[in-house]
Design a protein around this motif. Structure first.
Motif, PDB file in Angstrom:
ATOM      1  N   ASN A  88       0.818  -1.212   0.000  1.00  0.00           N
ATOM      2  CA  ASN A  88       0.000   0.000   0.000  1.00  0.00           C
ATOM      3  C   ASN A  88       0.853   1.263   0.000  1.00  0.00           C
ATOM      4  N   ILE A  89       2.124   1.148   0.378  1.00  0.00           N
ATOM      5  CA  ILE A  89       2.995   2.337   0.388  1.00  0.00           C
ATOM      6  C   ILE A  89       3.167   2.882  -1.037  1.00  0.00           C
ATOM      7  N   PRO A  90       3.600   2.059  -2.006  1.00  0.00           N
ATOM      8  CA  PRO A  90       3.688   2.625  -3.367  1.00  0.00           C
ATOM      9  C   PRO A  90       2.330   2.990  -3.954  1.00  0.00           C
ATOM     10  N   GLU A  91       1.268   2.289  -3.523  1.00  0.00           N
ATOM     11  CA  GLU A  91      -0.063   2.660  -4.022  1.00  0.00           C
ATOM     12  C   GLU A  91      -0.454   4.052  -3.522  1.00  0.00           C
ATOM     13  N   GLY A  92      -0.156   4.343  -2.260  1.00  0.00           N
ATOM     14  CA  GLY A  92      -0.433   5.678  -1.720  1.00  0.00           C
ATOM     15  C   GLY A  92       0.395   6.739  -2.432  1.00  0.00           C
ATOM     16  N   ILE A  93       1.637   6.392  -2.736  1.00  0.00           N
ATOM     17  CA  ILE A  93       2.499   7.332  -3.470  1.00  0.00           C
ATOM     18  C   ILE A  93       1.937   7.561  -4.872  1.00  0.00           C
ATOM     19  N   ALA A  94       1.429   6.492  -5.497  1.00  0.00           N
ATOM     20  CA  ALA A  94       0.859   6.610  -6.849  1.00  0.00           C
ATOM     21  C   ALA A  94      -0.341   7.550  -6.866  1.00  0.00           C
ATOM     22  N   VAL A  95      -1.074   7.617  -5.759  1.00  0.00           N
ATOM     23  CA  VAL A  95      -2.207   8.550  -5.665  1.00  0.00           C
ATOM     24  C   VAL A  95      -1.703   9.952  -5.316  1.00  0.00           C
ATOM     25  N   ALA A  96      -0.852  10.037  -4.303  1.00  0.00           N
ATOM     26  CA  ALA A  96      -0.453  11.349  -3.773  1.00  0.00           C
ATOM     27  C   ALA A  96       0.460  12.126  -4.722  1.00  0.00           C
ATOM     28  N   ALA A  97       1.371  11.443  -5.400  1.00  0.00           N
ATOM     29  CA  ALA A  97       2.367  12.153  -6.215  1.00  0.00           C
ATOM     30  C   ALA A  97       1.744  12.994  -7.330  1.00  0.00           C
ATOM     31  N   PRO A  98       0.858  12.422  -8.165  1.00  0.00           N
ATOM     32  CA  PRO A  98       0.301  13.287  -9.219  1.00  0.00           C
ATOM     33  C   PRO A  98      -0.573  14.408  -8.670  1.00  0.00           C
ATOM     34  N   ILE A  99      -1.309  14.125  -7.601  1.00  0.00           N
ATOM     35  CA  ILE A  99      -2.172  15.172  -7.043  1.00  0.00           C
ATOM     36  C   ILE A  99      -1.319  16.278  -6.412  1.00  0.00           C
ATOM     37  N   TYR A 100      -0.257  15.889  -5.727  1.00  0.00           N
ATOM     38  CA  TYR A 100       0.613  16.908  -5.137  1.00  0.00           C
ATOM     39  C   TYR A 100       1.279  17.756  -6.222  1.00  0.00           C
ATOM     40  N   SER A 107      -1.766  18.540   1.758  1.00  0.00           N
ATOM     41  CA  SER A 107      -2.922  17.990   2.475  1.00  0.00           C
ATOM     42  C   SER A 107      -3.927  17.364   1.508  1.00  0.00           C
ATOM     43  N   LYS A 108      -4.056  17.948   0.318  1.00  0.00           N
ATOM     44  CA  LYS A 108      -4.956  17.366  -0.686  1.00  0.00           C
ATOM     45  C   LYS A 108      -4.420  16.010  -1.159  1.00  0.00           C
ATOM     46  N   ALA A 109      -3.120  15.933  -1.376  1.00  0.00           N
ATOM     47  CA  ALA A 109      -2.496  14.676  -1.809  1.00  0.00           C
ATOM     48  C   ALA A 109      -2.682  13.596  -0.753  1.00  0.00           C
ATOM     49  N   ILE A 110      -2.460  13.960   0.504  1.00  0.00           N
ATOM     50  CA  ILE A 110      -2.614  12.996   1.597  1.00  0.00           C
ATOM     51  C   ILE A 110      -4.079  12.592   1.752  1.00  0.00           C
ATOM     52  N   LYS A 111      -4.978  13.554   1.580  1.00  0.00           N
ATOM     53  CA  LYS A 111      -6.414  13.269   1.699  1.00  0.00           C
ATOM     54  C   LYS A 111      -6.856  12.224   0.671  1.00  0.00           C
ATOM     55  N   TYR A 112      -6.416  12.384  -0.571  1.00  0.00           N
ATOM     56  CA  TYR A 112      -6.823  11.429  -1.602  1.00  0.00           C
ATOM     57  C   TYR A 112      -6.183  10.057  -1.380  1.00  0.00           C
ATOM     58  N   ALA A 113      -4.930  10.038  -0.927  1.00  0.00           N
ATOM     59  CA  ALA A 113      -4.282   8.757  -0.617  1.00  0.00           C
ATOM     60  C   ALA A 113      -5.027   8.071   0.530  1.00  0.00           C
ATOM     61  N   PHE A 114      -5.432   8.875   1.526  1.00  0.00           N
ATOM     62  CA  PHE A 114      -6.172   8.340   2.673  1.00  0.00           C
ATOM     63  C   PHE A 114      -7.527   7.782   2.236  1.00  0.00           C
ATOM     64  N   ILE A 115      -8.225   8.525   1.398  1.00  0.00           N
ATOM     65  CA  ILE A 115      -9.544   8.075   0.915  1.00  0.00           C
ATOM     66  C   ILE A 115      -9.408   6.751   0.162  1.00  0.00           C
ATOM     67  N   SER A 116      -8.397   6.655  -0.712  1.00  0.00           N
ATOM     68  CA  SER A 116      -8.242   5.400  -1.467  1.00  0.00           C
ATOM     69  C   SER A 116      -7.878   4.251  -0.525  1.00  0.00           C
ATOM     70  N   GLY A 117      -7.096   4.543   0.511  1.00  0.00           N
ATOM     71  CA  GLY A 117      -6.721   3.499   1.471  1.00  0.00           C
ATOM     72  C   GLY A 117      -7.889   3.026   2.324  1.00  0.00           C
ATOM     73  N   MET A 118      -8.848   3.912   2.589  1.00  0.00           N
ATOM     74  CA  MET A 118      -9.982   3.560   3.444  1.00  0.00           C
ATOM     75  C   MET A 118     -10.939   2.584   2.773  1.00  0.00           C
ATOM     76  N   ALA A 119     -10.771   2.355   1.471  1.00  0.00           N
ATOM     77  CA  ALA A 119     -11.597   1.349   0.800  1.00  0.00           C
ATOM     78  C   ALA A 119     -11.268  -0.045   1.337  1.00  0.00           C
ATOM     79  N   GLU A 120     -10.061  -0.220   1.854  1.00  0.00           N
ATOM     80  CA  GLU A 120      -9.659  -1.540   2.346  1.00  0.00           C
ATOM     81  C   GLU A 120     -10.402  -1.941   3.629  1.00  0.00           C
ATOM     82  N   PRO A 121     -10.371  -1.122   4.690  1.00  0.00           N
ATOM     83  CA  PRO A 121     -11.174  -1.493   5.860  1.00  0.00           C
ATOM     84  C   PRO A 121     -12.668  -1.550   5.548  1.00  0.00           C
ATOM     85  N   LEU A 122     -13.112  -0.728   4.611  1.00  0.00           N
ATOM     86  CA  LEU A 122     -14.525  -0.788   4.207  1.00  0.00           C
ATOM     87  C   LEU A 122     -14.837  -2.162   3.605  1.00  0.00           C
TER      88      LEU A 122
END
Ligand SMILES: [Zn+2]
Length: 133
Positions: A88-100, A107-122
């Motif tokens: 999930n570390i490179p997956e979070g980077i894959a989301v955060a890097a282009p948005i940042y 904070s926007k980059a981290i927010k989107y990485a967090f949102i995509s990560g929260m699909a897992e516990p869901l």
């Protein structure tokens, strides 16, 4: 047989992502945000949104896999959770890097990485709710 079904589902995933990319109005959202914040790179932001959506779709069954494997074998579930947490570390980077890089907003980059990560516990919670009865 496993090789065949892995390839079939891979290409189904490619087709589903292409359909989502075609149907979602991400260009409109992108322009709206650009006007608000003087965005530098629209294509990069669009890439970030598509990767976020793709990883939400990707992470949901991963959460289900961790729950189901833990449900049958706790040791296997822990090992799978560790492996998925590492990848999930490179997956979070894959989301955060282009948005940042498109917004220059951490904070926007981290927010989107967090949102995509929260699909897992869901995915895990929904698996629990389905299997509970
Ligand atoms: Zn993953």
């Amino acid at each position: 047989m496993g090789f065949l079904s892995a390839n079939v589902y891979f290409f189904i995933g490619v087709i589903v992502m292409a359909i989502i990319d075609f149907l979602l109005p991400h260009h409109y959202l992108e322009e709206k945000i650009c006007r608000k914040q003087n965005i530098i790179d629209r294509k990069l932001l669009s890439t970030g949104f598509v990767v976020t959506l793709g990883l939400i779709i990707h992470n949901f069954p991963e959460g289900m896999a961790v729950f189901l494997s833990s449900f049958t074998n706790v040791r296997l579930g822990i090992l799978l959770a560790i492996a998925i947490a590492i990848h999930n570390i490179p997956e979070g980077i894959a989301v955060a890097a282009p948005i940042y890089h498109a917004t220059l907003n951490k904070s926007k980059a981290i927010k989107y990485a967090f949102i995509s990560g929260m699909a897992e516990p869901l995915g895990a919670i929904i698996s629990y709710l389905i299997l509970k009865p």
